[in-house]
Write an enzyme that holds these catalytic residues in place. Structure first.
Site, PDB file in Angstrom:
ATOM      1  N   THR A 107       0.707  -1.215  -0.432  1.00  0.00           N
ATOM      2  CA  THR A 107       0.204  -0.144   0.081  1.00  0.00           C
ATOM      3  C   THR A 107       0.727   1.389  -0.004  1.00  0.00           C
ATOM      4  O   THR A 107       2.422   1.438   0.592  1.00  0.00           O
ATOM      5  CB  THR A 107      -1.195  -0.032   0.672  1.00  0.00           C
ATOM      6  OG1 THR A 107      -1.423  -1.342   1.704  1.00  0.00           O
ATOM      7  CG2 THR A 107      -2.103   1.142   1.409  1.00  0.00           C
ATOM      8  N   SER A 114     -11.472  -3.466   3.365  1.00  0.00           N
ATOM      9  CA  SER A 114     -10.106  -2.094   3.233  1.00  0.00           C
ATOM     10  C   SER A 114      -9.939  -1.754   4.849  1.00  0.00           C
ATOM     11  O   SER A 114     -10.545  -1.379   5.547  1.00  0.00           O
ATOM     12  CB  SER A 114      -9.637  -1.868   2.321  1.00  0.00           C
ATOM     13  OG  SER A 114      -8.471  -0.673   2.501  1.00  0.00           O
TER      14      SER A 114
HETATM   15  N1  GLY Z   1      -5.186  -4.020   1.753  1.00  0.00           N
HETATM   16  C1  GLY Z   1      -5.175  -3.054   2.703  1.00  0.00           C
HETATM   17  C2  GLY Z   1      -5.901  -2.931   2.733  1.00  0.00           C
HETATM   18  O1  GLY Z   1      -7.183  -2.429   2.061  1.00  0.00           O
HETATM   19  O2  GLY Z   1      -6.291  -2.634   3.634  1.00  0.00           O
END
Ligand code: GLY
Length: 562
Positions: free
Chosen positions: A373, A444
């Site tokens: 991320t 998420s």
């Molecule tokens: N893939 C990490 C999130 O969206 O929290």
């Protein structure tokens, strides 16, 4: 060796020497002050692109689009066109809206698709073709661009140039590419450009011709340059070669969605963050609402009393997350009930300042470290502000790079609850609310956030870090508001994290002196040191009206003002 062969060898050696510059170093700024505009992102090349777009008359949306596209080239472990993300946008007049371009489950996805014959969760949700959700980023960029000023082709050209001409790797990037070499070989039928003879080194120049061609198709054909035509053909061929299930119909029918923000107050500040399918906004509202009645400034920064309170708020918030949160297009998320201040007061009613609560007898999995991320914050000269967090999920996502397309595909399907009660990569457990369904968006933790004070822009903040995203934003915010830190001090401050299960407090090295660790342990908190938590990139409007950018020292993150 024949003379012609010798000549060829010398030519190759010269060429490879030109492509490496071991002395090369980016000029990275962790703190920047400006009267006018600011960009903070995970990579100096991406921040440079954002600043140049602002200089050419682009607004914060334009800059955020350019930065995201540049990150897809220079920060391929998380920056992406093959993943998804969220944007919180506050325009100069104070109107706030959020854009959801989270990946979706393919239409052929099924609830139990990651369970084996014994009903146990497999690792197919994490690596390889079946782990890939329908990418949302490109649709998100075009939806956002409706609020931009410059032509899209001007925003994507810097990324095309970086892919075509190459850029120098930092030390961290070289070692991250080296660490994933085996996975790149294992999960790709054609070795991607990330695999080379020998090790990557700082100063190596990475050229990505196939990615440049994909970006040109997007430049020339708009959104259809990704979701239709040659790029879609390449993506679907990649799926078919590796057992993935995304079809051309999945790609063509993907849509980004504007959604109302989760908005709430804390000590007079107005906070706007991301609604479901992210848990970020609701969880941040719960965390701040839970600690608001307590005098933490008096108790002191990371004192036993403050830390214990924050841990207990985190424990309760993540328990709610596991049960109540999922894609609200598919599941009725009780947003008002669980963010209500009375509910939070009741939730903390059993808080004991001297004793840790019990999460559950059974421990879930471990929280792992990964630089998944990425976040970027932008404020332009007119006062428009953008907070974007975007992701492939874990580092380099599924590890699948579309053959001929040169872009990395996400492994976002692991953010669904593959089996209720079984932890995902981040140790997070989920339930019915986040079960897999065709076309549903997976839950998420991304928490892009914009804060106002007295109706004026105050802070733009966010971070990567999987399940630790929410706690990192929470702690950075209170560092400024309750403990009077500057933006940069708040970003660099050490962090800790509790997520209900496993019942442990994870903390970065040197966060707490021994006396605080002992005091917390005596209250019953189970303390465990781990690697770094979060990589916050944030902007603060200071009392004299200037912008202070804070870029996290945990990465190559770079802040630059205009
Ligand atoms: N893939 C990490 C999130 O969206 O929290």
């Amino acid at each position: 060796m024949k003379p012609i062969q010798t000549l060829f060898l010398v030519f190759i050696l010269i060429l490879s020497a030109c492509r490496t510059s071991p002395e090369f170093s980016y000029d990275i700024e962790k703190t920047a002050i400006s009267d006018k505009a600011m960009v903070v992102s995970a990579h100096p090349e991406a921040t440079r692109v954002g600043v140049e777009i602002l200089e050419k008359g682009g607004n914060a949306i334009d800059a955020s689009i350019g930065v995201q596209l540049a990150l897809a080239v220079v920060y391929q472990n998380a920056g992406n066109i093959g993943g998804g993300g969220f944007m919180v946008y506050r325009d100069k007049d104070g109107k706030v809206k959020t854009l959801d371009y989270r990946e979706k489950a393919p239409k052929a996805a099924t609830r139990d698709m990651y369970l084996d014959s014994l009903g146990e969760a497999t690792d197919k949700s994490r690596n390889g073709h079946l782990a890939v959700g329908v990418p949302g980023t490109v649709a998100g960029l075009f939806a956002a661009h409706k609020n931009g000023k410059l032509p899209f082709k001007d925003l994507i050209q810097p990324a095309i140039d970086l892919a075509e001409n190459g850029f120098y790797l930092t030390k961290k990037q070289a070692s991250s590419l080296n660490s994933k070499r085996e996975d790149f070989v294992k999960y790709n039928t054609t070795p991607p450009v990330f695999v080379k003879e020998g090790e990557w080194k700082k100063g190596d120049r990475l050229v990505q011709k196939a990615l440049a061609e994909t970006l040109k198709r997007i430049r020339d054909n708009g959104q259809a340059g990704f979701y239709e035509g040659k790029t879609a053909d390449l993506l679907v061929a990649e799926m078919q070669a590796g057992g993935g299930i995304i079809t051309k119909d999945d790609l063509k029918s993907y849509e980004a969605k504007w959604r109302e923000p989760i908005s709430f107050t804390y000590k007079g500040y107005e906070i706007h963050s991301m609604p479901p399918p992210s848990s970020g906004g609701i969880a941040l509202a719960q965390l701040l609402g839970s600690i608001e009645p307590y005098p933490i400034a008096e108790w002191g920064f990371q004192s036993p009393a403050t830390t214990h309170l924050m841990i207990e708020a985190e424990r309760r918030t993540y328990a709610d997350r596991a049960t109540h949160l999922g894609d609200m297009d598919f599941y009725k998320v009780p947003i008002t009930q669980i963010t209500n201040k009375e509910y939070l007061k009741n939730r903390m009613a059993d808080f004991d300042p001297n004793k840790a609560s019990l999460s559950k007898e059974t421990e879930a999995g471990q929280v792992k470290e990964s630089e998944e991320t990425t976040h970027l914050s932008v404020v332009d000269g007119e006062g428009n502000a953008v907070s974007v967090t975007t992701t492939l999920n874990t580092s380099y996502g599924s590890k699948v790079i579309v053959s001929g397309g040169g872009f990395v595909l996400n492994n976002e399907m692991d953010d669904f609850s593959a089996k209720p009660g079984t932890p995902n990569f981040f140790g997070l457990v989920g339930a019915e609310a986040n079960a897999i369904q065709p076309e549903k968006r997976m839950l998420s933790s991304m928490t892009p956030t914009i804060v106002e004070k007295d109706g004026r822009l105050f802070m733009v903040v966010g971070t990567p870090g999987g399940s630790t995203i929410i706690t990192s934003v929470f702690q950075t915010f209170v560092n400024v508001v309750d403990f009077g830190m500057s933006m940069s001090e708040a970003v660099q401050a050490k962090r800790f994290h509790h997520q209900w299960l496993p019942n442990k407090v994870f903390y970065e090295a040197n966060t707490f002196p021994d006396s605080v660790l002992t005091a917390l342990t005596q209250k019953g908190q189970i303390m465990e040191e781990r690697g770094s938590i979060g990589r916050v990139d944030a902007i603060l409007v200071t009392e004299d009206g200037k912008l202070e950018g804070g870029a996290d020292t945990r990465g190559d993150d770079h802040a630059a003002g205009l």
